[in-house]
Design an enzyme around this catalytic site. Sequence first.
Site, mmCIF file in Angstrom:
data_model
loop_
_atom_site.group_PDB
_atom_site.id
_atom_site.type_symbol
_atom_site.label_atom_id
_atom_site.label_comp_id
_atom_site.label_asym_id
_atom_site.label_seq_id
_atom_site.Cartn_x
_atom_site.Cartn_y
_atom_site.Cartn_z
ATOM 1 N NE ARG A 269 1.037 -0.109 6.799
ATOM 2 C CZ ARG A 269 1.662 0.278 5.868
ATOM 3 N NH1 ARG A 269 2.943 0.432 6.053
ATOM 4 N NH2 ARG A 269 1.331 0.331 4.545
ATOM 5 C CE LYS B 73 6.515 3.825 6.904
ATOM 6 N NZ LYS B 73 5.615 4.360 7.931
HETATM 7 C C1 7PM Z 1 5.643 4.185 -0.351
HETATM 8 C C2 7PM Z 1 6.400 5.020 0.600
HETATM 9 C C3 7PM Z 1 4.495 3.689 -0.343
HETATM 10 C C4 7PM Z 1 5.972 4.810 1.958
HETATM 11 C C5 7PM Z 1 3.984 3.322 1.017
HETATM 12 C C6 7PM Z 1 4.504 4.088 1.994
HETATM 13 C C7 7PM Z 1 2.071 3.618 7.496
HETATM 14 C C8 7PM Z 1 0.790 3.254 7.170
HETATM 15 C C9 7PM Z 1 1.976 3.714 5.275
HETATM 16 C C10 7PM Z 1 2.436 3.611 8.783
HETATM 17 C C11 7PM Z 1 -0.020 3.012 9.323
HETATM 18 C C12 7PM Z 1 4.749 2.519 3.985
HETATM 19 C C13 7PM Z 1 4.340 3.783 3.578
HETATM 20 N N1 7PM Z 1 2.783 3.722 6.248
HETATM 21 N N2 7PM Z 1 -0.163 3.006 7.846
HETATM 22 N N3 7PM Z 1 0.815 3.351 5.651
HETATM 23 N N4 7PM Z 1 1.397 3.380 9.701
HETATM 24 N N5 7PM Z 1 -0.761 3.067 10.234
HETATM 25 O O1 7PM Z 1 6.003 2.513 4.146
HETATM 26 O O2 7PM Z 1 3.561 3.723 9.293
HETATM 27 O O3 7PM Z 1 4.217 1.647 3.942
HETATM 28 S S1 7PM Z 1 2.483 3.871 3.741
#
Ligand code: 7PM
Length: 259
Positions: free
Chosen positions: A238, A204
Amino acid sequence: MGILNVTPDSFSDGGKYTHTDAAISQVTKMIEQGATIIDIGGESTRPGAAQVSENDELSRVVPLVKLIKAHFDVLISVDTSKAEVMAESINHGADIINDVRALQNEHCLEVVANSNVPVCLMHMQGLPRTMQNNPQYDDLIDDIMLFFQQRIDVCQKAGIAKERIIIDPGFGFGKTLEQNYQLLGHLSKFKVLGLPVLSGTSRKSMIGNLLNKEVEHRLAGSLTTAILAAQQGANIIRVHDVEETADAMKVLSAVTQNL
Ligand code: 7PM
């Protein structure tokens, strides 16, 4: 928890078999590397992202749930905030609903209440398009704690047992760089709620902006955050980089098991 990339044109007529093969090989690899949960979706929740229609999301996610269910013995988590996507995913065998909006959208509470799957309630301040625009808190940890208490209460009243709830402070979702690291440093505080904690920091901006590194150079930073989260009791991590994270978790376990 391994993150499965869902490309926008997955399962469109033109590239169907290519995308199917790509998904199968990515899931195979993540399972071999130690993932026990595969998280499907997530593209639509990134900061600044445009909304995805229900039909588009259904046609991206549901075929993947079916495909993974047919080929693997792994837990399937679906990253969605739409009741219909939740319902269809659960119907086709999804094991966990992962909602960055913590079941606040219409009908989501009912759909999950009428199932028996666990749900991850993530904290987000604001909405994806604008959430990184000067987020503010009275007290970061207290505010997020209060949000969890309220959502857990609402879920229980709707018929979702506490035993089915997972909490996630939502790194990057309406938090400044400093707030993200404050949250990571105090992650153990959420354990007082007595629920499993999910932590998602992989690749991130909180890592990229701190280190000034593009997404493909964030592995060391991501591993550091995974270790810090796990050491504070996070139960689900995750990640994109399953093999490296699983190694880090094994090393951490070797230390903590002998304490
Ligand atoms: C682009 C930028 C694509 C950021 C996707 C994202 C989380 C999540 C996401 C989290 C839970 C990513 C994010 N982040 N679900 N879905 N917790 N529970 O970095 O931190 O994957 S999307």
